[in-house]
Design a protein around this motif. Sequence first.
Motif: not given
Length: 198
Positions: A153-155, A160-162, A166-168
């Motif tokens: 999540l952080n990387q 590409k943004g939040k 979040l989705i990936i």
Amino acid sequence: MKSINVHLKIATVSFLAIVLAGLVWLGITFVSRKFGIKLFENNVISTMGLASCILVCQYFVIKKYNNGRFSFDFIGLAFKQNSFKLLFIGIGVGTLMYFSWALILIVMKIVKFKGIGSTFCPVYNVTIGIISALVMSIFASFSEEILCRGIILNQLMQFKGKIFALIISSLIFTMCHTQYYHDFSALLSVFAMAILFG
């Protein structure tokens, strides 16, 4: 050729590391079955073993990309002055949710509670069940948080943004649970929980 973004590279290596961890654990269980060891067929041991393999792999990923040092700061999980207080509040809320869910299942007559110490449910089985659930929850959640909400999540947020992150990360979290949930609607609820956790 354009070089790959470092944050995408870390997230990708982290994901490949869990695939490697899964294959290592699969190999260990395969070899143990060949020698007649059925210890790994126990859910608690299996969950702890797989989670341990994931944690070891993520430890090396963090060290590799953090100048040879392991640090929770690197993955956005820094410990602050009130971290342990928040941890215990989280454990309390999680425990309350667990028992609330059990109560809902009992009230809706989906499960039947037959009492502690009766012939149907000896105290030993109840105690072992509670301890097993606690140990599995700690091992699994710790490895999942470091992997999905920590590294990936952080990387990906820095890549590409939040929303993308979040989705990936939630899809990866859901994919990690396909061995437990085989129904699409159950996996959809796991995905929704992953979004909420993220």
